[in-house]
Design an enzyme around this catalytic site. Structure first.
Site, PDB file in Angstrom:
ATOM      1  N   GLY A   1       0.322  -1.476  -0.132  1.00 10.08           N
ATOM      2  CA  GLY A   1       0.384  -0.241   0.011  1.00 10.08           C
ATOM      3  C   GLY A   1       1.019   1.514  -0.369  1.00 10.08           C
ATOM      4  O   GLY A   1       0.094   2.215   0.034  1.00 10.08           O
TER       5      GLY A   1
ATOM      6  N   ARG B   1       2.875   2.214  -2.797  1.00 11.95           N
ATOM      7  CA  ARG B   1       2.157   3.273  -3.243  1.00 11.95           C
ATOM      8  C   ARG B   1       1.750   2.867  -4.864  1.00 11.95           C
ATOM      9  O   ARG B   1       1.501   1.639  -5.070  1.00 11.95           O
ATOM     10  CB  ARG B   1       4.162   3.372  -4.764  1.00 11.95           C
TER      11      ARG B   1
ATOM     12  N   ILE C   1      -1.284   1.239  -7.414  1.00 16.49           N
ATOM     13  CA  ILE C   1      -2.530   1.042  -7.184  1.00 16.49           C
ATOM     14  C   ILE C   1      -2.728   0.831  -5.775  1.00 16.49           C
ATOM     15  O   ILE C   1      -3.737   1.368  -4.749  1.00 16.49           O
ATOM     16  CB  ILE C   1      -2.387  -0.100  -7.476  1.00 16.49           C
TER      17      ILE C   1
ATOM     18  N   VAL D   1       5.834 -10.475   1.890  1.00 15.15           N
ATOM     19  CA  VAL D   1       5.030 -11.467   2.102  1.00 15.15           C
ATOM     20  C   VAL D   1       5.618 -12.490   0.983  1.00 15.15           C
ATOM     21  O   VAL D   1       4.691 -13.407   1.360  1.00 15.15           O
ATOM     22  CB  VAL D   1       3.844 -10.789   1.109  1.00 15.15           C
TER      23      VAL D   1
ATOM     24  N   ASN E   1      -2.488  -6.748  -2.423  1.00 17.51           N
ATOM     25  CA  ASN E   1      -2.001  -6.203  -4.047  1.00 17.51           C
ATOM     26  C   ASN E   1      -0.470  -6.295  -4.368  1.00 17.51           C
ATOM     27  O   ASN E   1       0.098  -5.913  -5.371  1.00 17.51           O
ATOM     28  CB  ASN E   1      -2.859  -4.586  -3.864  1.00 17.51           C
TER      29      ASN E   1
ATOM     30  N   TYR F   1       4.556 -13.526 -15.002  1.00 18.25           N
ATOM     31  CA  TYR F   1       3.835 -12.071 -13.930  1.00 18.25           C
ATOM     32  C   TYR F   1       2.579 -12.808 -14.369  1.00 18.25           C
ATOM     33  O   TYR F   1       1.255 -13.009 -13.132  1.00 18.25           O
ATOM     34  CB  TYR F   1       4.526 -10.858 -14.874  1.00 18.25           C
ATOM     35  N   ALA F   2       1.978 -12.971 -15.563  1.00 14.64           N
ATOM     36  CA  ALA F   2       0.651 -13.744 -16.297  1.00 14.64           C
ATOM     37  C   ALA F   2       0.347 -14.824 -15.475  1.00 14.64           C
ATOM     38  O   ALA F   2      -0.718 -15.082 -15.053  1.00 14.64           O
ATOM     39  CB  ALA F   2       0.728 -13.601 -17.509  1.00 14.64           C
TER      40      ALA F   2
END
Length: 239
Positions: free
Chosen positions: A10, A12, A14, A54, A80, A145-146
């Site tokens: 949280g 930066r 989005i 994480v 996120n 990433y996908a």
């Protein structure tokens, strides 16, 4: 009613916009980042910043314990936190692949597992996972990433079935290209190429993602679970 909200990553982009939206609505907001610092944009709010990687289960447990002690059990979780290590498959190392999956997918599993225990006991809660249009459409150079972002859809839908009987909703927001530091590094040519493929002809603003997350966390969305909500200007339609 003010709720205990946790937004991972949280500090930066989005995640920052999401944290700000909840804080403006009067919720008690905690954010995690590796630095554990409160961003300048959140300085005027009473936001709790907690250091957490994480990829480390012990750090996740410690961070959630601190949040619970200072603002109560997490009632709204927005997962996120994420990274990218883009390169073509033949150049992609095993570390490039596993580190992205460990942060984006397994990291989300760690946070959700830890936060959901008290939600299940309370028989209420909202969980929103931040995926990406890339997880639905794929893109060259982002196989790692996908894969991680596509995995969030399966995770969320499985948990929606598992947690639904306890009154907990689990949904996914799938942003397209958003005007953040991550996309600012793209060349002008690449940005024009991206925008030309977006039916609405522009990037999203971070607060457009944040407002969707807030809706899914509201009472108005109490009967929505297992959904994947695209906020991508039409880029991924049909997926």
């Amino acid at each position: 009613m003010s709720r205990s909200v946790l937004v991972t990553g949280g500090n930066r982009g989005i995640g920052l916009a999401i944290a700000q939206a909840f804080a403006e609505a009067g919720d008690k907001v905690a954010i995690t980042s590796r630095s554990g610092e409160v961003p300048e944009a959140l300085a005027k709010y009473d936001v709790l910043a907690v250091s957490c990687d994480v990829t480390d289960a012990a750090q996740v447990d410690a961070a959630l314990t601190e949040v619970e002690e200072k603002q109560g059990p997490v009632e709204v979780l927005v997962a996120n936190a994420g990274i990218t290590k883009d390169t073509l498959m033949l150049r992609m190392t095993e570390e490039d692949f596993t580190s992205v999956v460990d942060t984006n997918l397994t990291g989300t599993f760690r946070v959700v597992k830890r936060a959901s225990a008290k939600m299940l006991r309370a028989r209420r809660g909202r969980i929103v996972l931040i995926s990406s249009v890339v997880g639905l459409t794929g893109t060259a150079g982002q196989a790692n990433y996908a894969a991680s972002k596509a995995g969030l859809v399966g995770l969320a839908r499985s948990l929606a079935r598992e947690f639904g009987p306890r009154g907990i909703t689990v949904n996914v927001v799938s942003p397209g290209f958003v005007a953040t530091d991550m996309t600012a590094v793209l060349s002008e040519e690449r940005r024009k190429e991206i925008v030309s493929a977006v039916p609405l002809g522009r990037y999203a603003a971070p607060d457009e993602i944040a407002s969707t997350v807030r809706f899914l966390s509201s009472d108005e969305a109490a009967y929505i679970t297992g959904a994947v909500i695209p906020v991508d200007g039409g880029l991924g339609m049909g997926h």
